[in-house]
Scaffold this active site. Structure first.
Site, short mmCIF file in Angstrom:
data_model
loop_
_atom_site.label_atom_id
_atom_site.label_comp_id
_atom_site.label_asym_id
_atom_site.label_seq_id
_atom_site.Cartn_x
_atom_site.Cartn_y
_atom_site.Cartn_z
CB SER A 92 118.65 -23.74 -73.16
OG SER A 92 120.03 -23.27 -73.37
N GLY A 93 119.04 -20.62 -74.56
CA GLY A 93 119.87 -19.78 -75.45
C GLY A 93 121.06 -20.54 -76.33
CB SER A 94 123.87 -21.85 -75.08
OG SER A 94 123.79 -22.88 -74.01
N GLY A 260 121.58 -17.57 -72.67
CA GLY A 260 120.54 -16.95 -73.11
C GLY A 260 119.59 -16.54 -72.56
CB THR A 261 117.03 -18.67 -70.74
OG1 THR A 261 118.07 -19.71 -70.07
CG2 THR A 261 116.44 -19.39 -71.82
#
Length: 348
Positions: A92-94, A260-261
């Site tokens: 996960s980006g965040s 993000g992803t």
């Protein structure tokens, strides 16, 4: 005060999305050789931790929690697993931005100014971090994500009550179904929030019934679990390619940040369509107006799929330092859900 559990947590958000970070009170997973195995250990054997922290009354639907653990990859400086309301996300980006921010600003990883570089071990693979730092503050985090690629473009999905919907299917660290919001007569705005959530969940469930993508390098990662509403893709006045999106996260709420992803999955789709080239800047905005600044740093292959190497950049802020406790007489040791906040479409 009596407590059966005491868990030390640093509160954090990345561009609006809550991604608290557990820094103490939880033992590492025994005997695991990869972060994916550690993720599955907690999911199958210690899931009460996720339930206690994320469900009411200690948590809420619009938040995630990350658990810092020892890395399995010798190239990594730390490892972490990502806990969301309905699943453990491989990446996960965040949550990566939140975890990197907390590691640096609490001194768990030594901050170097103006740039700190290190690696994080995730269930999806090794992720490189480049953090801009000034006066003890982590001002931004850019991460080199795992390869992203497209499983299918314009796949026809039959959705009850809606008819046939054109869906893109892509991997960006999680499995995504992506749909142009305008194709369903919707716009990415709070005025359409209820419809975006309800219809997004309905389309995602239809995709899950009709198509099951399998990651070619880890067959245990299979099936679409997230849904992206795509806004118009355009060139802004400053010449940067820009778009808005919102991700519908189960059990039925918006990701507050640009995701993000999800951004990586969309970049893979844009590249596959010839709309985004290597090294071009792509600005992706959330429903609350926050943004990630991104680019494709190269291309590769993942199994039979052409893939991109995406880099995502955003900001995180620490919001609290807290100890979450469990009183032995508390009737809700793993929390609870109420349908006003934990929405699920009724026709699934």
């Amino acid at each position: 005060m009596r407590s059966l559990r005491t868990v030390s947590v640093v509160g954090c958000h990345a561009e609006g999305e809550v991604g608290d970070v557990i820094v103490g009170g939880v033992l590492d997973a025994p005997g695991c050789k990869t972060m994916y195995e550690k993720m599955m250990y907690f999911w199958t054997k210690k899931d009460s931790l996720r339930n206690m922290l994320l469900q009411e009354p200690r948590g809420r639907s619009s938040m995630c929690t990350n658990l810092v653990l020892s890395p399995c990859d010798p190239q990594a400086d730390a490892g972490f697993i990502i806990m969301e309301s309905d699943e453990y996300a491989p990446m996960s980006g965040s949550n990566t931005i939140c975890t990197a921010t907390v590691l640096l600003e609490t001194g768990m990883i030594t901050m170097q100014e103006p740039i700190t570089k290190f690696n994080l071990d995730t269930a999806a693979g090794l992720v490189g971090i480049t953090a801009e730092c000034e006066a003890g503050k982590c001002k931004s985090v850019a991460f080199d994500n795992v390869p992203a690629f497209v499983f299918a473009l314009d796949k026809a999905i039959d959705v009850p009550g809606l008819g046939t919907i054109s869906v893109d299917i892509a991997w960006g660290g999680m499995m995504y179904a992506l749909v142009d919001a305008s194709s369903c007569g919707l716009k990415i705005a709070n005025s359409d929030a209820a419809k975006l959530v309800e219809i997004g969940e309905r389309i995602k469930r239809a995709v899950q019934r009709q198509y099951v993508p399998v990651h070619p390098e880890n067959p245990e990662i299979r099936g679409v679990t997230n849904f992206v509403w795509m806004g118009p893709f355009e060139t802004a006045d400053d010449g940067v390619k820009t778009a808005t999106n919102t991700v519908v996260v189960s059990p039925g709420r918006f990701d507050r940040c640009p995701c993000g992803t999800g951004t990586c999955a969309r970049m893979a789709v844009l590249h596959a369509r010839g709309q985004l080239k290597v090294d071009e800047t792509f600005r992706h905005k959330s429903i609350i107006g926050t943004e990630f600044i991104n680019h494709i740093r190269g291309t590769t292959k993942v199994g039979e799929y052409d893939a991109i190497l995406p880099t995502i950049k955003g900001r995180g802020w620490i919001t609290s330092f807290k100890q979450v406790v469990l009183d032995p007489t508390d009737p809700f040791p793993e929390g609870f859900r109420v349908a006003d906040q934990w929405h699920m479409p009724t026709d699934l």
